[in-house]
Motif scaffolding. Structure first.
Motif, short mmCIF file in Angstrom:
data_model
loop_
_atom_site.label_atom_id
_atom_site.label_comp_id
_atom_site.label_asym_id
_atom_site.label_seq_id
_atom_site.Cartn_x
_atom_site.Cartn_y
_atom_site.Cartn_z
N SER A 110 -43.36 -56.75 -9.48
CA SER A 110 -44.60 -56.09 -9.85
C SER A 110 -44.34 -54.60 -10.03
O SER A 110 -43.25 -54.11 -9.77
N VAL A 111 -45.37 -53.90 -10.45
CA VAL A 111 -45.28 -52.46 -10.62
C VAL A 111 -45.06 -51.78 -9.27
O VAL A 111 -44.28 -50.83 -9.16
N ALA A 112 -45.70 -52.30 -8.23
CA ALA A 112 -45.54 -51.72 -6.89
C ALA A 112 -44.11 -51.86 -6.39
O ALA A 112 -43.55 -50.93 -5.82
N SER A 113 -43.50 -53.01 -6.61
CA SER A 113 -42.11 -53.18 -6.16
C SER A 113 -41.15 -52.35 -7.01
O SER A 113 -40.14 -51.86 -6.50
N ALA A 114 -41.46 -52.16 -8.29
CA ALA A 114 -40.64 -51.28 -9.13
C ALA A 114 -40.76 -49.84 -8.65
O ALA A 114 -39.76 -49.11 -8.61
N ALA A 115 -41.95 -49.44 -8.25
CA ALA A 115 -42.14 -48.08 -7.70
C ALA A 115 -41.38 -47.92 -6.40
O ALA A 115 -40.82 -46.85 -6.12
N MET A 116 -41.32 -48.98 -5.59
CA MET A 116 -40.58 -48.92 -4.34
C MET A 116 -39.08 -48.74 -4.61
O MET A 116 -38.41 -47.96 -3.94
N VAL A 117 -38.56 -49.44 -5.60
CA VAL A 117 -37.15 -49.31 -5.96
C VAL A 117 -36.86 -47.89 -6.45
O VAL A 117 -35.86 -47.29 -6.06
N ILE A 118 -37.74 -47.34 -7.25
CA ILE A 118 -37.57 -45.96 -7.72
C ILE A 118 -37.62 -45.00 -6.53
O ILE A 118 -36.82 -44.06 -6.44
N GLY A 119 -38.51 -45.27 -5.58
CA GLY A 119 -38.57 -44.46 -4.37
C GLY A 119 -37.29 -44.54 -3.55
O GLY A 119 -36.80 -43.54 -3.02
N LEU A 120 -36.72 -45.74 -3.46
CA LEU A 120 -35.45 -45.91 -2.75
C LEU A 120 -34.32 -45.16 -3.44
O LEU A 120 -33.48 -44.55 -2.78
N ILE A 121 -34.30 -45.21 -4.76
CA ILE A 121 -33.27 -44.49 -5.51
C ILE A 121 -33.41 -42.99 -5.26
O ILE A 121 -32.41 -42.29 -5.03
N LEU A 122 -34.65 -42.49 -5.25
CA LEU A 122 -34.87 -41.07 -4.98
C LEU A 122 -34.48 -40.71 -3.55
O LEU A 122 -33.93 -39.63 -3.30
N LEU A 123 -34.72 -41.61 -2.61
CA LEU A 123 -34.34 -41.37 -1.22
C LEU A 123 -32.82 -41.29 -1.07
O LEU A 123 -32.30 -40.40 -0.39
N VAL A 124 -32.11 -42.21 -1.72
CA VAL A 124 -30.64 -42.18 -1.68
C VAL A 124 -30.13 -40.90 -2.35
O VAL A 124 -29.21 -40.25 -1.84
N ALA A 125 -30.74 -40.53 -3.46
CA ALA A 125 -30.33 -39.30 -4.15
C ALA A 125 -30.60 -38.07 -3.27
O ALA A 125 -29.79 -37.14 -3.23
N ALA A 126 -31.72 -38.07 -2.56
CA ALA A 126 -32.04 -36.95 -1.67
C ALA A 126 -31.02 -36.86 -0.53
O ALA A 126 -30.58 -35.77 -0.15
N PHE A 127 -30.64 -38.01 0.02
CA PHE A 127 -29.62 -38.03 1.08
C PHE A 127 -28.30 -37.48 0.56
O PHE A 127 -27.67 -36.65 1.21
N ASP A 128 -27.90 -37.93 -0.62
CA ASP A 128 -26.66 -37.42 -1.21
C ASP A 128 -26.74 -35.92 -1.48
O ASP A 128 -25.79 -35.18 -1.25
N TYR A 129 -27.89 -35.46 -1.95
CA TYR A 129 -28.08 -34.03 -2.20
C TYR A 129 -27.95 -33.23 -0.91
O TYR A 129 -27.29 -32.19 -0.87
N LEU A 130 -28.57 -33.71 0.16
CA LEU A 130 -28.47 -33.02 1.45
C LEU A 130 -27.03 -32.96 1.94
O LEU A 130 -26.59 -31.94 2.46
N VAL A 131 -26.30 -34.04 1.78
CA VAL A 131 -24.90 -34.06 2.21
C VAL A 131 -24.10 -33.05 1.40
O VAL A 131 -23.33 -32.27 1.95
N PHE A 132 -24.29 -33.06 0.08
CA PHE A 132 -23.49 -32.16 -0.76
C PHE A 132 -23.86 -30.69 -0.58
O PHE A 132 -22.99 -29.83 -0.66
N THR A 133 -25.12 -30.40 -0.34
CA THR A 133 -25.50 -28.99 -0.15
C THR A 133 -25.06 -28.46 1.20
O THR A 133 -24.91 -27.26 1.37
N ASN A 134 -24.84 -29.35 2.15
CA ASN A 134 -24.41 -28.92 3.49
C ASN A 134 -22.98 -29.32 3.80
O ASN A 134 -22.57 -29.29 4.95
N ILE A 135 -22.22 -29.70 2.79
CA ILE A 135 -20.87 -30.20 3.02
C ILE A 135 -19.96 -29.12 3.59
O ILE A 135 -19.08 -29.42 4.40
N ASP A 136 -20.16 -27.87 3.20
CA ASP A 136 -19.29 -26.82 3.73
C ASP A 136 -19.51 -26.63 5.23
O ASP A 136 -18.57 -26.45 5.99
#
Length: 99
Positions: free
Chosen positions: A27-53
């Motif tokens: 459904s549209v709701a489950s597709a939105a959840m997948v997009i939210g999960l992708i954004l969450l993973v991307a945010a985690f990766d961004y936090l790791v890379f910005t604080n890697i030093d």
């Protein structure tokens, strides 16, 4: 910092969650959840890379190597499990069910 880049960017849990969730989109709701999960993973990766030093300064070289090996093993385990599940889903191999 290179040894930390690939394992944290391709974090096994994030990849697995996105793949499993995308297979369940009905459904549209489950597709939105997948997009939210992708954004969450991307945010985690961004936090790791910005604080890697900061992270690299606090970690000893041996700890960085162990971290790389552990995340590499986790990524390999996820890849093997997805391949086995895919081959089982295609009927190429029989799933092994423990009793």
């Amino acid at each position: 910092v290179f040894p930390l880049a690939v394992p944290y960017m391709l974090n096994p849990v994030g990849i697995t969650v996105v793949i499993i969730a995308s297979g369940e989109v009905v459904s549209v709701a489950s597709a939105a959840m997948v997009i939210g999960l992708i954004l969450l993973v991307a945010a985690f990766d961004y936090l790791v890379f910005t604080n890697i030093d900061v992270l690299a300064k606090r970690m000893k070289p041996a700890t960085m190597v162990v971290s790389e090996v552990v995340f590499g093993i986790l990524l390999t385990a996820v890849a093997v499990q997805l391949i086995v599940s895919g081959l089982g889903g295609l009927g190429i191999i029989a799933p092994n069910i423990a009793h």
